[in-house]
Design a protein around this motif. Sequence first.
Motif, short mmCIF file in Angstrom:
data_model
loop_
_atom_site.label_atom_id
_atom_site.label_comp_id
_atom_site.label_asym_id
_atom_site.label_seq_id
_atom_site.Cartn_x
_atom_site.Cartn_y
_atom_site.Cartn_z
N PHE B 55 0.84 -1.20 0.00
CA PHE B 55 0.00 0.00 0.00
C PHE B 55 0.88 1.25 0.00
O PHE B 55 0.64 2.19 -0.77
N VAL B 56 1.91 1.25 0.85
CA VAL B 56 2.83 2.40 0.90
C VAL B 56 3.53 2.57 -0.46
O VAL B 56 3.63 3.69 -0.99
N GLY B 57 3.97 1.45 -1.04
CA GLY B 57 4.56 1.50 -2.38
C GLY B 57 3.58 2.07 -3.39
O GLY B 57 3.95 2.86 -4.28
N GLY B 58 2.30 1.69 -3.25
CA GLY B 58 1.26 2.21 -4.14
C GLY B 58 1.13 3.72 -4.04
O GLY B 58 0.97 4.40 -5.06
N ILE B 59 1.20 4.26 -2.82
CA ILE B 59 1.10 5.72 -2.64
C ILE B 59 2.21 6.41 -3.44
O ILE B 59 1.98 7.41 -4.14
N ILE B 60 3.42 5.85 -3.34
CA ILE B 60 4.56 6.44 -4.06
C ILE B 60 4.33 6.30 -5.58
O ILE B 60 4.54 7.25 -6.34
N CYS B 61 3.84 5.12 -6.01
CA CYS B 61 3.53 4.92 -7.44
C CYS B 61 2.48 5.90 -7.92
O CYS B 61 2.57 6.42 -9.04
N GLY B 62 1.47 6.13 -7.09
CA GLY B 62 0.39 7.06 -7.47
C GLY B 62 0.93 8.45 -7.75
O GLY B 62 0.55 9.09 -8.74
N ALA B 63 1.84 8.90 -6.88
CA ALA B 63 2.45 10.22 -7.09
C ALA B 63 3.34 10.20 -8.32
O ALA B 63 3.41 11.18 -9.07
N ALA B 64 4.00 9.06 -8.57
CA ALA B 64 4.86 8.94 -9.76
C ALA B 64 4.01 8.97 -11.04
O ALA B 64 4.37 9.63 -12.01
N PHE B 65 2.85 8.28 -11.02
CA PHE B 65 1.93 8.32 -12.17
C PHE B 65 1.49 9.75 -12.45
O PHE B 65 1.43 10.20 -13.60
N TYR B 66 1.16 10.45 -11.37
CA TYR B 66 0.74 11.85 -11.51
C TYR B 66 1.83 12.64 -12.24
O TYR B 66 1.54 13.40 -13.16
#
Lengths: 135, 140
Positions: B55-66
Motif C-alpha cells: 500500500f505504501v509503495g502504491g502511494i509512491i507509485c500514485g504520485a509517480a503516475f501523476y
Amino acid sequence: MQILAALITGTLFGFGLSLGEMINPARVIGFLDIAGRWDATLMFVMGGALAITLPGYALILRRSRPLLDRQFFLPTKSAFDRPLIVGAAIFGIGWGLGGFCPGPALAGLATGSSGVIFFVIAMIAGQWLAGRFTN
Amino acid sequence: MAEANFIGGIIGGALIGVAAVLLLLFNGRIAGISGILDGVFSDNSFAERIWRGVFVGGIICGAAFYSLIFGAPSIQIQTNTPILIVAGLFVGFGTRLGSGCTSGHGVCGLARRSPRSLAATATFIVFGVLTVFLVRHLSL
C-alpha cells in the motif's frame, strides 16, 4: 488478491494526494495559516474525500464482512484518553512545522526531494520511539 | 486569501475517498496512513507487513503516475532541514501515540462518525494552526 487491492487503493490514494496538491507543504501550511493568506485547498480535499467515505462507509459496514477477508478490522477504542489528545497535539505541532502529514510525505518520496526523505526517516523514527514509549 | 485549487482539491479528495472506500470493501481495513506505515515496521505477521508495504509503495507509485501525466508536482518546502527532521519526529511520535493522522482520523474516522476521531482531528488542526501562527506571525 488482497495485495492487489492494497496496490490499487494505495496508488489511487497517492494520485489523489498529488492531484489535490496535499503533497505541497505550501498548500497545507497555507490552510493552517488563518492569520495570513488562508488557502482553502485542504478543506476541498477533505470535503471531496468525506463526500465519498461518509456514504461509502455506511453502505459497506452494513455487510457482515469485506469481499476478501473474514472480518472488518475497525478501531475498538472509544475512550477519550490522554494519549489520543496528547498524540494529536504533538502531531499537530509537527504538521504545522513541516507542512507534511504521513500520506503526503510518503507520496512526496516519488519526487526524490531530499527534504521529504529526511522527513520520512524522522517520521518512522518518531513512530518507533512512540512504540517504545507506550509499551 | 490565497487562490485555492478547487477542482484539483475536490477531485483529488474524491479519489482519496474512493481509495479508502475500496480498501474497506475489499480488505476490511481503514486507510489510515500512519497506522499502515507503522505496521510495516512493527511486530506483525508477514502477511500484514506485505499488504501494508505494498500500500505504501502504491502511494509512491500514485504520485509517480501523476508526475508522468501532469509533470512533477511542486513541493515548496517551507522550512529548513533541521526543523523538517524535528517535524518528522513529532508527526511520527504523535500519530502513533494518538492512533492516527489526517487520513485515519480525518477522512476515515469522521466517516465512521467516531467521537475519538473528531476529537483528534479538532486537536491536530488547532495545534497546527497555533504552530503556524507562532512560527509565521510571531517569528518564534
